[in-house]
Motif scaffolding. Structure first.
Motif, PDB file in Angstrom:
ATOM      1  N   VAL A  99     -93.616  34.222  41.289  1.00 24.26           N
ATOM      2  CA  VAL A  99     -92.638  34.815  40.061  1.00 24.26           C
ATOM      3  C   VAL A  99     -91.317  34.522  40.372  1.00 24.26           C
ATOM      4  O   VAL A  99     -90.862  34.370  41.838  1.00 24.26           O
ATOM      5  CB  VAL A  99     -92.970  36.402  40.220  1.00 24.26           C
ATOM      6  CG1 VAL A  99     -92.062  37.127  39.113  1.00 24.26           C
ATOM      7  CG2 VAL A  99     -94.240  36.909  40.113  1.00 24.26           C
ATOM      8  N   ALA A 100     -90.340  34.189  39.382  1.00 27.62           N
ATOM      9  CA  ALA A 100     -89.006  34.331  39.407  1.00 27.62           C
ATOM     10  C   ALA A 100     -88.362  35.343  38.736  1.00 27.62           C
ATOM     11  O   ALA A 100     -89.038  35.769  37.568  1.00 27.62           O
ATOM     12  CB  ALA A 100     -88.590  32.997  38.769  1.00 27.62           C
ATOM     13  N   ILE A 101     -87.348  35.861  39.015  1.00 29.15           N
ATOM     14  CA  ILE A 101     -86.776  37.195  38.494  1.00 29.15           C
ATOM     15  C   ILE A 101     -85.103  36.942  38.484  1.00 29.15           C
ATOM     16  O   ILE A 101     -84.489  36.204  39.289  1.00 29.15           O
ATOM     17  CB  ILE A 101     -87.089  38.169  39.303  1.00 29.15           C
ATOM     18  CG1 ILE A 101     -86.705  39.730  38.751  1.00 29.15           C
ATOM     19  CG2 ILE A 101     -86.622  38.230  40.930  1.00 29.15           C
ATOM     20  CD1 ILE A 101     -87.300  40.899  39.565  1.00 29.15           C
ATOM     21  N   LYS A 102     -84.648  37.743  37.538  1.00 34.06           N
ATOM     22  CA  LYS A 102     -83.299  37.497  37.519  1.00 34.06           C
ATOM     23  C   LYS A 102     -83.038  39.121  37.295  1.00 34.06           C
ATOM     24  O   LYS A 102     -83.466  39.747  36.460  1.00 34.06           O
ATOM     25  CB  LYS A 102     -82.835  37.103  36.094  1.00 34.06           C
ATOM     26  CG  LYS A 102     -81.248  36.932  35.827  1.00 34.06           C
ATOM     27  CD  LYS A 102     -80.904  36.152  34.578  1.00 34.06           C
ATOM     28  CE  LYS A 102     -79.429  36.162  34.494  1.00 34.06           C
ATOM     29  NZ  LYS A 102     -78.797  34.935  35.025  1.00 34.06           N
ATOM     30  N   ARG A 103     -82.009  39.733  38.320  1.00 35.98           N
ATOM     31  CA  ARG A 103     -81.692  41.211  38.276  1.00 35.98           C
ATOM     32  C   ARG A 103     -80.342  41.483  37.730  1.00 35.98           C
ATOM     33  O   ARG A 103     -79.431  40.914  38.169  1.00 35.98           O
ATOM     34  CB  ARG A 103     -81.810  41.567  39.975  1.00 35.98           C
ATOM     35  CG  ARG A 103     -83.027  41.001  40.665  1.00 35.98           C
ATOM     36  CD  ARG A 103     -83.134  41.462  41.793  1.00 35.98           C
ATOM     37  NE  ARG A 103     -84.335  41.109  42.507  1.00 35.98           N
ATOM     38  CZ  ARG A 103     -85.285  41.859  42.740  1.00 35.98           C
ATOM     39  NH1 ARG A 103     -85.470  42.893  42.043  1.00 35.98           N
ATOM     40  NH2 ARG A 103     -86.546  41.422  43.396  1.00 35.98           N
ATOM     41  N   LEU A 104     -80.483  42.285  36.635  1.00 35.32           N
ATOM     42  CA  LEU A 104     -79.156  42.828  35.878  1.00 35.32           C
ATOM     43  C   LEU A 104     -79.423  44.268  35.782  1.00 35.32           C
ATOM     44  O   LEU A 104     -80.273  44.895  36.079  1.00 35.32           O
ATOM     45  CB  LEU A 104     -79.293  42.093  34.578  1.00 35.32           C
ATOM     46  CG  LEU A 104     -79.112  40.621  34.458  1.00 35.32           C
ATOM     47  CD1 LEU A 104     -79.542  40.185  33.174  1.00 35.32           C
ATOM     48  CD2 LEU A 104     -77.709  40.045  34.988  1.00 35.32           C
ATOM     49  N   THR A 105     -78.203  44.901  35.124  1.00 32.52           N
ATOM     50  CA  THR A 105     -78.328  46.224  34.620  1.00 32.52           C
ATOM     51  C   THR A 105     -77.792  46.058  33.169  1.00 32.52           C
ATOM     52  O   THR A 105     -77.076  45.170  32.849  1.00 32.52           O
ATOM     53  CB  THR A 105     -77.570  47.126  35.609  1.00 32.52           C
ATOM     54  OG1 THR A 105     -76.169  46.573  35.464  1.00 32.52           O
ATOM     55  CG2 THR A 105     -78.117  47.437  36.865  1.00 32.52           C
ATOM     56  N   PHE A 106     -78.014  47.346  32.499  1.00 36.00           N
ATOM     57  CA  PHE A 106     -77.587  47.384  31.170  1.00 36.00           C
ATOM     58  C   PHE A 106     -76.524  48.335  30.840  1.00 36.00           C
ATOM     59  O   PHE A 106     -76.289  49.199  31.719  1.00 36.00           O
ATOM     60  CB  PHE A 106     -78.910  47.611  30.121  1.00 36.00           C
ATOM     61  CG  PHE A 106     -79.340  48.824  30.148  1.00 36.00           C
ATOM     62  CD1 PHE A 106     -78.921  50.078  29.421  1.00 36.00           C
ATOM     63  CD2 PHE A 106     -80.674  48.916  31.063  1.00 36.00           C
ATOM     64  CE1 PHE A 106     -79.462  51.235  29.636  1.00 36.00           C
ATOM     65  CE2 PHE A 106     -81.222  50.261  31.104  1.00 36.00           C
ATOM     66  CZ  PHE A 106     -80.825  51.383  30.377  1.00 36.00           C
ATOM     67  N   ARG A 107     -75.651  47.961  29.808  1.00 33.51           N
ATOM     68  CA  ARG A 107     -74.367  49.046  29.633  1.00 33.51           C
ATOM     69  C   ARG A 107     -74.815  49.438  28.332  1.00 33.51           C
ATOM     70  O   ARG A 107     -73.790  50.527  27.859  1.00 33.51           O
ATOM     71  CB  ARG A 107     -73.169  48.093  29.796  1.00 33.51           C
ATOM     72  CG  ARG A 107     -73.027  46.903  28.539  1.00 33.51           C
ATOM     73  CD  ARG A 107     -71.584  46.472  28.616  1.00 33.51           C
ATOM     74  NE  ARG A 107     -71.808  44.982  28.015  1.00 33.51           N
ATOM     75  CZ  ARG A 107     -70.551  44.437  27.730  1.00 33.51           C
ATOM     76  NH1 ARG A 107     -69.513  44.988  28.008  1.00 33.51           N
ATOM     77  NH2 ARG A 107     -70.579  43.081  27.264  1.00 33.51           N
ATOM     78  N   HIS A 108     -75.876  49.223  27.460  1.00 33.84           N
ATOM     79  CA  HIS A 108     -76.005  49.702  26.532  1.00 33.84           C
ATOM     80  C   HIS A 108     -77.362  49.884  26.038  1.00 33.84           C
ATOM     81  O   HIS A 108     -78.240  48.934  26.140  1.00 33.84           O
ATOM     82  CB  HIS A 108     -75.244  49.294  25.071  1.00 33.84           C
ATOM     83  CG  HIS A 108     -75.537  49.674  23.677  1.00 33.84           C
ATOM     84  ND1 HIS A 108     -75.224  50.975  23.255  1.00 33.84           N
ATOM     85  CD2 HIS A 108     -76.439  49.393  22.764  1.00 33.84           C
ATOM     86  CE1 HIS A 108     -75.809  51.213  22.180  1.00 33.84           C
ATOM     87  NE2 HIS A 108     -76.346  50.440  21.648  1.00 33.84           N
ATOM     88  N   ALA A 109     -78.131  51.053  25.702  1.00 36.26           N
ATOM     89  CA  ALA A 109     -79.486  51.339  25.594  1.00 36.26           C
ATOM     90  C   ALA A 109     -79.840  51.314  24.249  1.00 36.26           C
ATOM     91  O   ALA A 109     -80.286  51.883  23.362  1.00 36.26           O
ATOM     92  CB  ALA A 109     -79.859  52.665  26.110  1.00 36.26           C
ATOM     93  N   GLY A 110     -79.735  49.825  23.719  1.00 38.77           N
ATOM     94  CA  GLY A 110     -80.096  49.487  22.447  1.00 38.77           C
ATOM     95  C   GLY A 110     -81.243  48.274  22.512  1.00 38.77           C
ATOM     96  O   GLY A 110     -81.954  48.016  23.404  1.00 38.77           O
ATOM     97  N   PRO A 111     -81.146  47.668  21.313  1.00 35.80           N
ATOM     98  CA  PRO A 111     -82.118  46.263  21.301  1.00 35.80           C
ATOM     99  C   PRO A 111     -81.786  45.220  22.243  1.00 35.80           C
ATOM    100  O   PRO A 111     -80.571  44.846  22.444  1.00 35.80           O
ATOM    101  CB  PRO A 111     -82.153  45.931  19.712  1.00 35.80           C
ATOM    102  CG  PRO A 111     -81.569  47.197  19.085  1.00 35.80           C
ATOM    103  CD  PRO A 111     -80.798  47.870  19.999  1.00 35.80           C
ATOM    104  N   ILE A 112     -82.502  44.631  22.849  1.00 32.49           N
ATOM    105  CA  ILE A 112     -82.585  43.328  23.725  1.00 32.49           C
ATOM    106  C   ILE A 112     -83.534  42.393  22.922  1.00 32.49           C
ATOM    107  O   ILE A 112     -84.460  42.748  22.262  1.00 32.49           O
ATOM    108  CB  ILE A 112     -82.513  43.434  24.924  1.00 32.49           C
ATOM    109  CG1 ILE A 112     -83.978  44.091  25.453  1.00 32.49           C
ATOM    110  CG2 ILE A 112     -81.381  44.480  25.541  1.00 32.49           C
ATOM    111  CD1 ILE A 112     -84.149  44.079  26.884  1.00 32.49           C
ATOM    112  N   ARG A 113     -83.267  40.913  23.179  1.00 32.88           N
ATOM    113  CA  ARG A 113     -83.991  39.987  22.707  1.00 32.88           C
ATOM    114  C   ARG A 113     -84.100  38.981  23.989  1.00 32.88           C
ATOM    115  O   ARG A 113     -83.195  38.406  24.352  1.00 32.88           O
ATOM    116  CB  ARG A 113     -83.737  39.455  21.524  1.00 32.88           C
ATOM    117  CG  ARG A 113     -84.560  38.102  21.002  1.00 32.88           C
ATOM    118  CD  ARG A 113     -84.052  37.679  19.695  1.00 32.88           C
ATOM    119  NE  ARG A 113     -84.180  38.787  18.905  1.00 32.88           N
ATOM    120  CZ  ARG A 113     -83.883  38.816  17.433  1.00 32.88           C
ATOM    121  NH1 ARG A 113     -82.874  37.754  17.076  1.00 32.88           N
ATOM    122  NH2 ARG A 113     -84.008  39.786  16.548  1.00 32.88           N
ATOM    123  N   LEU A 114     -85.272  38.710  24.515  1.00 32.82           N
ATOM    124  CA  LEU A 114     -85.523  37.552  25.173  1.00 32.82           C
ATOM    125  C   LEU A 114     -86.050  36.395  24.578  1.00 32.82           C
ATOM    126  O   LEU A 114     -87.083  36.289  23.971  1.00 32.82           O
ATOM    127  CB  LEU A 114     -86.450  37.812  26.459  1.00 32.82           C
ATOM    128  CG  LEU A 114     -86.884  37.124  27.488  1.00 32.82           C
ATOM    129  CD1 LEU A 114     -85.687  36.597  28.332  1.00 32.82           C
ATOM    130  CD2 LEU A 114     -88.287  37.556  28.190  1.00 32.82           C
TER     131      LEU A 114
END
Length: 295
Positions: A99-114
């Motif tokens: 597994v490879a991972i990228k660790r972030l946090t969000f500043r708005h609880a809205g839609p995201i797209r990967l």
């Protein structure tokens, strides 16, 4: 700049690497691995006092690598439009995962797209196609609500995998996981726990999720695939999944959900993984990844 055209669209047209994606209004991360690792790293399991406290599933993981997709018959394949891709390689053992991972946090609880361009192959150690040597590849988010969520707050982990083969036979279908797994305390200070959420049990078939992907005619050829996964951080629900030309019904999709943890607020982690079906290394390559969201 025309006032009736969003600024993000002007940026897309100016940047050919970005124009192959369809991002939302804010680009959170655009990772083209010709520029390096871009924050992607090994998924290390939790431990306390002793590395041997790590669960076995995590202990098998190794760091991702930058790769030119080298092979023995023609040198290097390269990426979509450059030299390098991120290579996630399993150990040479049936059932091995990485597994490879990228660790972030969000500043708005809205839609995201990967969105991502990916390809998969086993290590080309034989003069045959080996199309069933990769068991699966996939991706997941590891998310947690903000610290003001109150009672009932959750850690939410949407998982999606392409089950390519099982026990040497082609399967070729998308699956998701919502079954919770045992949570194991780590150490003696009541600060750390762990759970191996990529264990082989608990996967469910995505409705209408059968798909035949391009897998070229000799063991060293690859073709890149487009993935898109949309998720609403407010509702904590998947809203869209696409692979190449296929858009799938996600009305029955759900995520693995466990109670929120005391130190993971606003977590926005994204990971990709590979799994072997034979005693041969399996590779998942990421050419580029775009994570975007709404304001």
């Amino acid at each position: 700049m025309r006032s009736d055209v969003p600024a993000v669209m002007h940026s897309l047209h100016r940047d050919p690497a970005l124009s192959r994606f369809d991002p939302l209004g804010r680009i959170i991360a655009f990772d083209d691995f010709d520029r390096g690792f871009c924050g992607w790293t090994q998924l290390v399991g939790n431990y306390e006092d002793d590395l041997d406290a790590m669960l076995p599933g995590y202990a098998q993981h190794v760091s991702p690598m930058l790769s030119t997709l080298g092979h023995w018959d023609a040198g290097s394949h390269g990426g979509v439009d450059g030299d390098y891709a991120l290579k996630i390689a399993t150990r040479p053992q049936a059932g091995a995962q990485n597994v490879a991972i990228k660790r972030l946090t969000f500043r708005h609880a809205g839609p995201i797209r990967l969105e991502a361009y990916v390809t998969f192959k086993p290590e080309a150690t034989e003069l045959k196609l080996s199309e069933t040597d990769v068991r699966s590849f996939g991706f997941l988010f590891d998310l947690q609500v903000g610290d003001t969520a109150g009672a009932g707050a959750e850690r939410v982990m949407p998982h999606m995998r392409f089950l390519n083969a099982a026990d040497g036979k082609h399967v070729q279908k998308w699956q998701f996981k919502r079954q919770s797994v045992p949570i194991v305390p780590i150490g003696s200070e009541n600060k750390t726990i762990s759970h191996y959420h990529l264990a082989p049990d608990g996967w469910e078939d995505l409705e209408g999720g059968d798909q035949r992907l391009c897998y070229n005619e000799i063991p060293t050829k690859v073709n890149w695939h487009y993935l898109r996964f949309d998720f609403d951080l407010g509702a904590m629900q998947c809203t869209h999944f696409q692979c190449n030309d296929r858009v799938f019904d996600v009305s029955g999709f759900d995520s693995l959900r466990i109670p929120a943890m005391k130190n993971l607020w606003c977590m926005l982690n994204v990971a990709f993984f590979a799994e072997a079906d034979t005693n041969k290394r399996s590779f998942l390559y990421l050419d580029s990844v775009c994570l975007s969201g709404e304001f």
